[in-house]
Design a protein around this motif. Structure first.
Motif, PDB file in Angstrom:
ATOM      1  N   ALA A  88       0.832  -1.209   0.000  1.00  0.00           N
ATOM      2  CA  ALA A  88       0.000   0.000   0.000  1.00  0.00           C
ATOM      3  C   ALA A  88       0.865   1.256   0.000  1.00  0.00           C
ATOM      4  CB  ALA A  88      -0.937  -0.012   1.206  1.00  0.00           C
ATOM      5  N   ILE A  89       1.911   1.252   0.790  1.00  0.00           N
ATOM      6  CA  ILE A  89       2.801   2.413   0.880  1.00  0.00           C
ATOM      7  C   ILE A  89       3.491   2.670  -0.461  1.00  0.00           C
ATOM      8  CG2 ILE A  89       4.975   3.242   1.901  1.00  0.00           C
ATOM      9  CD1 ILE A  89       4.008   1.746   4.512  1.00  0.00           C
ATOM     10  N   HIS A  90       4.016   1.610  -1.085  1.00  0.00           N
ATOM     11  CA  HIS A  90       4.760   1.787  -2.332  1.00  0.00           C
ATOM     12  C   HIS A  90       3.846   2.095  -3.506  1.00  0.00           C
ATOM     13  CE1 HIS A  90       8.531   1.117  -0.459  1.00  0.00           C
ATOM     14  NE2 HIS A  90       8.184  -0.085  -0.036  1.00  0.00           N
ATOM     15  N   LYS A  91       2.660   1.503  -3.534  1.00  0.00           N
ATOM     16  CA  LYS A  91       1.719   1.844  -4.603  1.00  0.00           C
ATOM     17  C   LYS A  91       1.300   3.306  -4.483  1.00  0.00           C
ATOM     18  CE  LYS A  91      -1.278  -1.189  -6.167  1.00  0.00           C
ATOM     19  NZ  LYS A  91      -2.392  -2.144  -6.162  1.00  0.00           N
ATOM     20  N   LYS A  92       1.150   3.790  -3.276  1.00  0.00           N
ATOM     21  CA  LYS A  92       0.809   5.211  -3.058  1.00  0.00           C
ATOM     22  C   LYS A  92       1.974   6.104  -3.504  1.00  0.00           C
ATOM     23  CE  LYS A  92      -1.522   8.694  -1.034  1.00  0.00           C
ATOM     24  NZ  LYS A  92      -0.862   9.872  -1.531  1.00  0.00           N
ATOM     25  N   ALA A  93       3.199   5.722  -3.170  1.00  0.00           N
ATOM     26  CA  ALA A  93       4.367   6.504  -3.597  1.00  0.00           C
ATOM     27  C   ALA A  93       4.461   6.542  -5.117  1.00  0.00           C
ATOM     28  CB  ALA A  93       5.651   5.917  -3.000  1.00  0.00           C
ATOM     29  N   LEU A  94       4.246   5.405  -5.754  1.00  0.00           N
ATOM     30  CA  LEU A  94       4.267   5.366  -7.214  1.00  0.00           C
ATOM     31  C   LEU A  94       3.186   6.267  -7.795  1.00  0.00           C
ATOM     32  CD1 LEU A  94       4.885   1.549  -7.775  1.00  0.00           C
ATOM     33  CD2 LEU A  94       6.459   3.402  -8.382  1.00  0.00           C
ATOM     34  N   LYS A  95       1.981   6.203  -7.215  1.00  0.00           N
ATOM     35  CA  LYS A  95       0.881   7.049  -7.688  1.00  0.00           C
ATOM     36  C   LYS A  95       1.249   8.522  -7.545  1.00  0.00           C
ATOM     37  CE  LYS A  95      -3.893   8.298  -6.834  1.00  0.00           C
ATOM     38  NZ  LYS A  95      -3.668   9.697  -6.586  1.00  0.00           N
ATOM     39  N   ASP A  96       1.811   8.878  -6.406  1.00  0.00           N
ATOM     40  CA  ASP A  96       2.224  10.269  -6.177  1.00  0.00           C
ATOM     41  C   ASP A  96       3.277  10.721  -7.190  1.00  0.00           C
ATOM     42  OD1 ASP A  96       0.460  10.387  -4.058  1.00  0.00           O
ATOM     43  OD2 ASP A  96       2.014  10.231  -2.514  1.00  0.00           O
ATOM     44  N   ASN A  97       4.035   9.763  -7.720  1.00  0.00           N
ATOM     45  CA  ASN A  97       5.073  10.059  -8.713  1.00  0.00           C
ATOM     46  C   ASN A  97       4.566   9.926 -10.148  1.00  0.00           C
ATOM     47  OD1 ASN A  97       6.951  10.632  -6.749  1.00  0.00           O
ATOM     48  ND2 ASN A  97       7.780   8.565  -6.710  1.00  0.00           N
ATOM     49  N   GLY A  98       3.250   9.808 -10.306  1.00  0.00           N
ATOM     50  CA  GLY A  98       2.667   9.794 -11.644  1.00  0.00           C
ATOM     51  C   GLY A  98       2.502   8.431 -12.271  1.00  0.00           C
ATOM     52  N   VAL A  99       2.825   7.365 -11.540  1.00  0.00           N
ATOM     53  CA  VAL A  99       2.614   6.022 -12.075  1.00  0.00           C
ATOM     54  C   VAL A  99       1.128   5.700 -11.941  1.00  0.00           C
ATOM     55  CG1 VAL A  99       3.137   3.561 -11.800  1.00  0.00           C
ATOM     56  CG2 VAL A  99       4.961   5.272 -11.559  1.00  0.00           C
ATOM     57  N   LEU A 100       0.499   5.358 -13.063  1.00  0.00           N
ATOM     58  CA  LEU A 100      -0.942   5.138 -13.078  1.00  0.00           C
ATOM     59  C   LEU A 100      -1.338   3.831 -12.412  1.00  0.00           C
ATOM     60  CD1 LEU A 100      -1.741   6.354 -16.698  1.00  0.00           C
ATOM     61  CD2 LEU A 100      -2.034   7.603 -14.550  1.00  0.00           C
ATOM     62  N   LYS A 101      -0.580   2.781 -12.656  1.00  0.00           N
ATOM     63  CA  LYS A 101      -0.922   1.505 -12.019  1.00  0.00           C
ATOM     64  C   LYS A 101       0.207   0.508 -12.146  1.00  0.00           C
ATOM     65  CE  LYS A 101      -4.592  -0.249 -14.105  1.00  0.00           C
ATOM     66  NZ  LYS A 101      -5.577  -0.978 -14.866  1.00  0.00           N
ATOM     67  N   VAL A 102       0.128  -0.493 -11.280  1.00  0.00           N
ATOM     68  CA  VAL A 102       1.008  -1.649 -11.350  1.00  0.00           C
ATOM     69  C   VAL A 102       0.186  -2.738 -12.021  1.00  0.00           C
ATOM     70  CG1 VAL A 102       2.314  -3.354 -10.041  1.00  0.00           C
ATOM     71  CG2 VAL A 102       2.231  -0.973  -9.254  1.00  0.00           C
ATOM     72  N   CYS A 103       0.650  -3.221 -13.158  1.00  0.00           N
ATOM     73  CA  CYS A 103      -0.079  -4.237 -13.928  1.00  0.00           C
ATOM     74  C   CYS A 103       0.605  -5.582 -13.746  1.00  0.00           C
ATOM     75  CB  CYS A 103      -0.052  -3.897 -15.413  1.00  0.00           C
ATOM     76  SG  CYS A 103      -0.672  -2.269 -15.816  1.00  0.00           S
ATOM     77  N   TRP A 104      -0.180  -6.610 -13.563  1.00  0.00           N
ATOM     78  CA  TRP A 104       0.403  -7.944 -13.458  1.00  0.00           C
ATOM     79  C   TRP A 104      -0.346  -8.890 -14.349  1.00  0.00           C
ATOM     80  CZ3 TRP A 104      -2.060  -5.311  -9.697  1.00  0.00           C
ATOM     81  CH2 TRP A 104      -3.190  -5.872  -9.115  1.00  0.00           C
ATOM     82  N   LYS A 105       0.389  -9.759 -14.985  1.00  0.00           N
ATOM     83  CA  LYS A 105      -0.110 -10.655 -16.023  1.00  0.00           C
ATOM     84  C   LYS A 105      -1.283 -11.493 -15.543  1.00  0.00           C
ATOM     85  CE  LYS A 105      -0.220 -13.225 -19.715  1.00  0.00           C
ATOM     86  NZ  LYS A 105      -1.100 -12.808 -20.760  1.00  0.00           N
ATOM     87  N   ALA A 106      -1.199 -12.048 -14.349  1.00  0.00           N
ATOM     88  CA  ALA A 106      -2.232 -12.976 -13.883  1.00  0.00           C
ATOM     89  C   ALA A 106      -3.571 -12.304 -13.639  1.00  0.00           C
ATOM     90  CB  ALA A 106      -1.772 -13.675 -12.609  1.00  0.00           C
ATOM     91  N   MET A 107      -3.593 -10.969 -13.597  1.00  0.00           N
ATOM     92  CA  MET A 107      -4.845 -10.285 -13.276  1.00  0.00           C
ATOM     93  C   MET A 107      -5.495  -9.649 -14.499  1.00  0.00           C
ATOM     94  SD  MET A 107      -5.348 -10.886 -10.195  1.00  0.00           S
ATOM     95  CE  MET A 107      -4.468 -12.427 -10.273  1.00  0.00           C
ATOM     96  N   GLN A 108      -5.102 -10.032 -15.694  1.00  0.00           N
ATOM     97  CA  GLN A 108      -5.673  -9.418 -16.881  1.00  0.00           C
ATOM     98  C   GLN A 108      -7.069  -9.957 -17.198  1.00  0.00           C
ATOM     99  OE1 GLN A 108      -4.177  -6.794 -18.015  1.00  0.00           O
ATOM    100  NE2 GLN A 108      -2.676  -7.246 -16.444  1.00  0.00           N
ATOM    101  N   ASN A 109      -7.446 -11.024 -16.568  1.00  0.00           N
ATOM    102  CA  ASN A 109      -8.726 -11.652 -16.823  1.00  0.00           C
ATOM    103  C   ASN A 109      -9.677 -11.362 -15.663  1.00  0.00           C
ATOM    104  OD1 ASN A 109     -10.696 -13.837 -16.522  1.00  0.00           O
ATOM    105  ND2 ASN A 109      -9.654 -14.748 -18.273  1.00  0.00           N
ATOM    106  N   THR A 110     -10.877 -10.894 -15.960  1.00  0.00           N
ATOM    107  CA  THR A 110     -11.838 -10.522 -14.917  1.00  0.00           C
ATOM    108  C   THR A 110     -12.167 -11.704 -14.017  1.00  0.00           C
ATOM    109  OG1 THR A 110     -12.787  -8.864 -16.357  1.00  0.00           O
ATOM    110  CG2 THR A 110     -14.136  -9.563 -14.506  1.00  0.00           C
ATOM    111  N   ILE A 111     -12.287 -12.890 -14.589  1.00  0.00           N
ATOM    112  CA  ILE A 111     -12.593 -14.068 -13.772  1.00  0.00           C
ATOM    113  C   ILE A 111     -11.475 -14.288 -12.768  1.00  0.00           C
ATOM    114  CG2 ILE A 111     -12.853 -16.582 -13.820  1.00  0.00           C
ATOM    115  CD1 ILE A 111     -14.184 -16.185 -16.604  1.00  0.00           C
ATOM    116  N   LEU A 112     -10.226 -14.180 -13.226  1.00  0.00           N
ATOM    117  CA  LEU A 112      -9.102 -14.341 -12.306  1.00  0.00           C
ATOM    118  C   LEU A 112      -9.109 -13.258 -11.239  1.00  0.00           C
ATOM    119  CD1 LEU A 112      -6.156 -15.395 -14.629  1.00  0.00           C
ATOM    120  CD2 LEU A 112      -7.347 -16.784 -12.942  1.00  0.00           C
TER     121      LEU A 112
END
Length: 186
Positions: A88-112
């Protein structure tokens, strides 16, 4: 064009460079299919994901302040982190630095994604988690509905921040659940 960094990691000396090569290959294929330009690659070898004491991970967080990449690609989310609080802390820091999201391969499918959420909340119940921390599900836009486990008694501010697809939340039937302000911000 979208820009990204790739983060890859393996955790034990028993794993090999093939693990890194496989992670990079999958992330590069995803980037190519989605018209994303990879600007940098960060790799930590034989480093645990249970803490953030990883040189290239820290370099990636620091480099994000330069605002050159907008996404971080990882093969599986546990490559990014296995510690939900540091996540949570690092995702917030990334967001504050303009990173829109962290994408991961296994989560590209809604069912997954839905299976993933069920697993997370099952773990919450098994570990008797009482609080869903701030930004715990930051940017999980594919989540459509959530059933809060009975063990949870409070939900911190922004816990579901950026969950743009969220249309339904089922809350345990009790009077003692405390909600933080602005729990859901789309």
């Amino acid at each position: 064009m979208k820009t990204a960094a790739i983060y890859a990691r393996y955790s034990s000396d028993n794993q090999t460079e093939q693990s890194i090569e496989g992670q990079l290959r999958v992330c590069e294929e995803y980037a190519q299919k989605n018209n994303i330009l990879i600007l940098n690659t960060y790799i930590d070898r034989a480093m645990t994901g249970t803490n953030d004491n990883r040189p290239d991970f820290q370099r990636m967080i620091k480099d994000s302040a330069k605002r050159t990449f907008r996404y971080v690609l990882v093969y599986k989310f546990d490559r990014f982190s296995r510690n939900k609080y540091e996540t949570a802390i690092h995702k917030k820091a990334l967001k504050d630095n303009g990173v829109l999201k962290v994408c991961w391969k296994a989560m590209q499918n809604t069912i997954l994604r839905n299976v993933f959420m069920d697993i997370i909340f099952q773990c919450f119940e098994e570990e008797n988690v009482k609080t869903i921390p701030a930004y715990a599900f930051y940017g999980c836009g594919g989540i459509k509905s959530i059933t809060i486990p009975d063990s949870v008694t409070s939900i911190d501010r922004g816990a579901f921040y950026g969950c743009s697809g969220l249309t339904s939340i089922t809350i345990p039937d009790r009077e003692t659940c405390s909600w933080g302000t602005r729990v859901i911000i789309k």
